[in-house]
Design a protein around this motif. Structure first.
Motif, PDB file in Angstrom:
ATOM      1  N   CYS A 238     -14.692   0.697  -0.674  1.00 52.72           N
ATOM      2  CA  CYS A 238     -13.363   0.332  -0.170  1.00 52.72           C
ATOM      3  C   CYS A 238     -12.517   1.598  -0.081  1.00 52.72           C
ATOM      4  O   CYS A 238     -12.424   2.357  -1.046  1.00 52.72           O
ATOM      5  CB  CYS A 238     -12.660  -0.628  -1.130  1.00 52.72           C
ATOM      6  SG  CYS A 238     -13.580  -2.124  -1.470  1.00 52.72           S
TER       7      CYS A 238
ATOM      8  N   ASP B 293      -7.257  -1.806   1.725  1.00 50.67           N
ATOM      9  CA  ASP B 293      -6.949  -1.879   0.301  1.00 50.67           C
ATOM     10  C   ASP B 293      -7.954  -2.823  -0.380  1.00 50.67           C
ATOM     11  O   ASP B 293      -8.060  -3.998  -0.012  1.00 50.67           O
ATOM     12  CB  ASP B 293      -5.515  -2.418   0.183  1.00 50.67           C
ATOM     13  CG  ASP B 293      -5.008  -2.499  -1.236  1.00 50.67           C
ATOM     14  OD1 ASP B 293      -5.811  -2.597  -2.172  1.00 50.67           O
ATOM     15  OD2 ASP B 293      -3.777  -2.489  -1.389  1.00 50.67           O
TER      16      ASP B 293
ATOM     17  N   TRP C 233       0.860  -1.198   0.000  1.00 49.76           N
ATOM     18  CA  TRP C 233       0.000   0.000   0.000  1.00 49.76           C
ATOM     19  C   TRP C 233       0.887   1.236   0.000  1.00 49.76           C
ATOM     20  O   TRP C 233       1.761   1.370   0.857  1.00 49.76           O
ATOM     21  CB  TRP C 233      -0.895  -0.001   1.242  1.00 49.76           C
ATOM     22  CG  TRP C 233      -1.695   1.266   1.345  1.00 49.76           C
ATOM     23  CD1 TRP C 233      -1.417   2.358   2.124  1.00 49.76           C
ATOM     24  CD2 TRP C 233      -2.875   1.586   0.610  1.00 49.76           C
ATOM     25  NE1 TRP C 233      -2.353   3.337   1.922  1.00 49.76           N
ATOM     26  CE2 TRP C 233      -3.269   2.888   0.987  1.00 49.76           C
ATOM     27  CE3 TRP C 233      -3.639   0.904  -0.337  1.00 49.76           C
ATOM     28  CZ2 TRP C 233      -4.389   3.525   0.470  1.00 49.76           C
ATOM     29  CZ3 TRP C 233      -4.764   1.524  -0.863  1.00 49.76           C
ATOM     30  CH2 TRP C 233      -5.120   2.821  -0.456  1.00 49.76           C
TER      31      TRP C 233
ATOM     32  N   PHE D  25     -13.197   5.500  -2.282  1.00 46.96           N
ATOM     33  CA  PHE D  25     -14.314   6.455  -2.267  1.00 46.96           C
ATOM     34  C   PHE D  25     -13.932   7.801  -1.670  1.00 46.96           C
ATOM     35  O   PHE D  25     -14.757   8.719  -1.638  1.00 46.96           O
ATOM     36  CB  PHE D  25     -15.551   5.867  -1.568  1.00 46.96           C
ATOM     37  CG  PHE D  25     -15.336   5.412  -0.144  1.00 46.96           C
ATOM     38  CD1 PHE D  25     -15.152   6.318   0.886  1.00 46.96           C
ATOM     39  CD2 PHE D  25     -15.351   4.057   0.167  1.00 46.96           C
ATOM     40  CE1 PHE D  25     -14.973   5.894   2.213  1.00 46.96           C
ATOM     41  CE2 PHE D  25     -15.174   3.615   1.482  1.00 46.96           C
ATOM     42  CZ  PHE D  25     -14.982   4.540   2.499  1.00 46.96           C
ATOM     43  N   GLY D  26     -12.695   7.947  -1.199  1.00 46.90           N
ATOM     44  CA  GLY D  26     -12.276   9.241  -0.639  1.00 46.90           C
ATOM     45  C   GLY D  26     -13.129   9.579   0.559  1.00 46.90           C
ATOM     46  O   GLY D  26     -13.257   8.775   1.484  1.00 46.90           O
TER      47      GLY D  26
HETATM   48  C1  LIG Z   1      -7.265  10.763  -5.345  1.00 49.13           C
HETATM   49  S1  LIG Z   1      -8.295  10.076  -4.126  1.00 49.13           S
HETATM   50  C2  LIG Z   1      -9.922  10.247  -4.845  1.00 49.13           C
HETATM   51  C3  LIG Z   1     -10.999  10.012  -3.844  1.00 49.13           C
HETATM   52  C4  LIG Z   1     -12.437  10.091  -4.394  1.00 49.13           C
HETATM   53  N1  LIG Z   1     -12.713   9.004  -5.293  1.00 49.13           N
HETATM   54  C5  LIG Z   1     -12.700  11.419  -5.068  1.00 49.13           C
HETATM   55  O1  LIG Z   1     -12.800  11.436  -6.312  1.00 49.13           O
HETATM   56  O2  LIG Z   1     -12.814  12.435  -4.345  1.00 49.13           O
HETATM   57  C6  LIG Z   1      -8.020   8.333  -4.358  1.00 49.13           C
HETATM   58  C7  LIG Z   1      -8.440   7.538  -3.143  1.00 49.13           C
HETATM   59  O3  LIG Z   1      -8.405   6.154  -3.503  1.00 49.13           O
HETATM   60  C8  LIG Z   1      -7.948   5.440  -2.387  1.00 49.13           C
HETATM   61  N2  LIG Z   1      -7.413   4.172  -2.916  1.00 49.13           N
HETATM   62  C9  LIG Z   1      -6.440   4.033  -3.833  1.00 49.13           C
HETATM   63  N3  LIG Z   1      -6.207   2.734  -4.090  1.00 49.13           N
HETATM   64  C10 LIG Z   1      -7.082   2.039  -3.312  1.00 49.13           C
HETATM   65  C11 LIG Z   1      -7.305   0.665  -3.090  1.00 49.13           C
HETATM   66  N4  LIG Z   1      -6.595  -0.273  -3.736  1.00 49.13           N
HETATM   67  N5  LIG Z   1      -8.239   0.301  -2.198  1.00 49.13           N
HETATM   68  C12 LIG Z   1      -8.948   1.242  -1.510  1.00 49.13           C
HETATM   69  N6  LIG Z   1      -8.771   2.560  -1.677  1.00 49.13           N
HETATM   70  C13 LIG Z   1      -7.856   2.954  -2.559  1.00 49.13           C
HETATM   71  C14 LIG Z   1      -6.923   6.348  -1.716  1.00 49.13           C
HETATM   72  O4  LIG Z   1      -6.763   6.052  -0.354  1.00 49.13           O
HETATM   73  C15 LIG Z   1      -7.550   7.720  -1.945  1.00 49.13           C
HETATM   74  O5  LIG Z   1      -8.345   8.098  -0.842  1.00 49.13           O
END
Ligand SMILES: C[S@@+](CC[C@H](N)C(=O)[O-])C[C@H]1O[C@@H](n2cnc3c(N)ncnc32)[C@H](O)[C@@H]1O
Length: 258
Positions: free
Chosen positions: A90, A118, A15, A69-70
């Motif tokens: 997730c 993750d 991660w 999902f941020g």
């Molecule tokens: C750039 S942010 C975007 C968040 C949200 N989707 C938005 O558009 O506001 C990307 C997010 O994806 C999560 N993320 C990335 N890879 C992931 C994974 N394999 N599993 C769960 N979360 C993941 C990160 O922790 C981060 O919070």
């Protein structure tokens, strides 16, 4: 906790993102303590696959999945708009998880479940062809070339999503990072399980009405960036052949440029 690199004998995927941000307010800490355990999805300890119907403790007509999902605005909006669909989110960033929990409590949403880690660690526990829609929105673009292999869109994750998605299910991807958009288009259109039915520029430049704005998207639009919205379809299993993709004007597969 940041980094979460593998330990000897640990075959968990590495991660690279953040797990924690600023210190959480008391109310958010309480949500993590009291509400998260009630909504958490966990892979069965004995291995094997989850029974998706049982995950929701109520009947749902379909199950959708959002990876990363941020702070949860999009997931919560989908859950409100589709109360009969169960949505599994997730996210490994705990401040984001607390944000989604706040939406769940405010909206009294009973159709949301959370995997606070993750997503790749959940995939093996999900049944074949159980997911009716998947969202990967503003996934980290990891812009440096040496970091590209950290991108979520990879042959391994596409194979996993191809297994999880039902025939005809949508995979939605959005980004404001054009090089990551092109990367994604190349990989998804090369994957035998997916098609990209877009035909005109409108299909990828205009966010469909049933697709809610995310926090990252709002920030990108606020600084004048262009966002691209891609809807892929999971081809029916057993269908043969993969017609070449064309967009209007008869071009070969073209990744949108800025
Ligand atoms: C750039 S942010 C975007 C968040 C949200 N989707 C938005 O558009 O506001 C990307 C997010 O994806 C999560 N993320 C990335 N890879 C992931 C994974 N394999 N599993 C769960 N979360 C993941 C990160 O922790 C981060 O919070």
């Amino acid at each position: 906790m940041t980094g979460g690199g593998p330990q000897p004998g640990d075959d968990r995927p590495r991660w690279y993102g953040r797990r924690r941000g600023h210190r959480l307010r008391k109310g958010r800490q309480e949500l993590l303590r009291d509400l998260l355990p009630r909504l958490r999805v966990a892979p069965p300890e004995s291995g094997g696959r989850l029974d998706l119907a049982a995950v929701f403790h109520r009947s749902v007509t379909d199950v959708w999945l959002e990876v990363g999902f941020g702070a949860g605005e999009h997931l919560a909006a989908q859950a409100r708009a589709h109360p009969h669909v169960g949505i599994i989110g997730c996210e490994a960033y705990i401040n984001g998880v607390a944000g989604l929990l706040a939406h769940v409590r405010e909206g009294n949403l009973t159709n949301v479940r959370i995997f606070d880690d993750d997503a790749r660690l959940l995939f093996d526990a999900l049944p074949d062809a159980g997911i009716g829609r998947a969202f990967v929105l503003f996934s980290d673009p990891w812009p440096k070339k040496r970091h590209h292999r950290r991108r979520f869109v990879s042959p391994e994750n596409l194979d996993a999503l191809a297994r999880l998605l039902k025939d005809g299910a949508e995979l939605r991807f959005a980004s404001d990072h054009m090089e990551y958009v092109r990367w994604t288009l190349e990989r998804v259109t090369a994957h035998p399980a997916f098609s990209w039915p877009a035909r005109t520029r409108r299909d990828w430049l205009q966010r469909p009405e049933d697709w809610f704005e995310t926090r990252y998207e709002a920030k990108a639009l606020g600084r004048g960036a262009r966002c691209v919205y891609l809807r892929f379809l999971r081809r029916p299993r057993g269908s043969r052949g993969r017609p070449p993709h064309t967009v209007s004007g008869g071009h070969p597969p073209v990744a949108p440029r800025g």
